[in-house]
Write a protein that holds these residues in place. Structure first.
Motif, short mmCIF file in Angstrom:
data_model
loop_
_atom_site.label_atom_id
_atom_site.label_comp_id
_atom_site.label_asym_id
_atom_site.label_seq_id
_atom_site.Cartn_x
_atom_site.Cartn_y
_atom_site.Cartn_z
N THR A 105 0.81 -1.22 0.00
CA THR A 105 0.00 0.00 0.00
C THR A 105 0.84 1.27 0.00
N SER A 106 2.13 1.16 -0.15
CA SER A 106 3.03 2.31 -0.06
C SER A 106 2.93 3.19 -1.30
N ARG A 107 2.88 4.49 -1.08
CA ARG A 107 2.92 5.47 -2.16
C ARG A 107 4.15 6.35 -2.04
N ASN A 108 5.18 5.85 -1.39
CA ASN A 108 6.41 6.58 -1.18
C ASN A 108 7.54 5.56 -1.14
N LEU A 109 8.61 5.85 -1.86
CA LEU A 109 9.72 4.89 -1.90
C LEU A 109 10.41 4.75 -0.55
N LEU A 110 10.49 5.84 0.22
CA LEU A 110 11.08 5.75 1.56
C LEU A 110 10.24 4.86 2.47
N LEU A 161 18.20 2.88 0.18
CA LEU A 161 18.11 4.31 0.50
C LEU A 161 18.97 5.14 -0.45
N ALA A 162 20.14 4.63 -0.83
CA ALA A 162 20.96 5.33 -1.81
C ALA A 162 20.26 5.41 -3.17
N LEU A 163 19.57 4.33 -3.54
CA LEU A 163 18.82 4.36 -4.80
C LEU A 163 17.65 5.35 -4.73
N SER A 193 15.25 10.48 -6.35
CA SER A 193 14.76 11.80 -5.95
C SER A 193 15.53 12.91 -6.64
N LYS A 194 16.85 12.75 -6.78
CA LYS A 194 17.66 13.76 -7.46
C LYS A 194 17.33 13.85 -8.94
N ARG A 195 17.15 12.70 -9.58
CA ARG A 195 16.95 12.70 -11.03
C ARG A 195 15.53 13.04 -11.45
N HIS A 196 14.55 12.62 -10.66
CA HIS A 196 13.17 12.79 -11.07
C HIS A 196 12.39 13.79 -10.21
N GLY A 197 12.94 14.18 -9.08
CA GLY A 197 12.29 15.17 -8.23
C GLY A 197 11.11 14.63 -7.42
N THR A 198 10.94 13.33 -7.37
CA THR A 198 9.84 12.75 -6.61
C THR A 198 10.24 11.37 -6.10
N VAL A 199 9.56 10.95 -5.05
CA VAL A 199 9.75 9.60 -4.54
C VAL A 199 8.44 8.81 -4.62
N ASP A 200 7.47 9.35 -5.34
CA ASP A 200 6.21 8.65 -5.55
C ASP A 200 6.35 7.73 -6.76
#
Length: 115
Positions: A22-27, A92-94, A99-106
């Motif tokens: 059910t996660s909507r966030n990579l973290l 976490l490094a990935l 996040s750096k390349r795409h600006g989102t973690v969704d």
């Protein structure tokens, strides 16, 4: 020996899998995967537990005088902790790179991953 530790390990694993699904966030997904990994610690502790068992140090015990805790299970638990920490650090490094390349973690907003 009680069946309770095995049920606790299964419950922790299912909670982690539910959070992962059910996660909507990579973290959050990395955290849920770490919860799934922690269920294996409980399982290994349940497998290696012995009533009135002592540490597997044979210097002062006569053979067969007392039950000993299995040292192989202890080594597996330690290896499991190291592998879990390494996997979490790598993921976490990935996530940081995504996040750096795409600006989102969704994961739904990452259009480059769609086929």
């Amino acid at each position: 020996m009680s069946v309770l530790p095995y049920l606790v390990a299964a419950w922790i694993f299912l909670v982690g899998c539910y959070g992962l699904a059910t996660s909507r966030n990579l973290l959050h997904a990395v955290g849920c995967l770490a919860v799934c990994q922690s269920s294996t610690y409980v399982l290994l502790l349940a497998v290696g537990y012995r009533d009135d068992g002592t540490a597997p140090v044979f210097s002062d015990l006569a053979p067969g005088s007392r039950p000993l805790v299995d040292p192989v299970v202890q080594a597996l638990a330690l290896t499991d902790v190291v592998v879990g920490a390494t996997l979490t650090a790598l993921l976490l490094a990935l996530v940081i790179q995504v996040s750096k390349r795409h600006g989102t973690v969704d994961p739904d907003e990452l259009s480059e991953l769609r086929g």
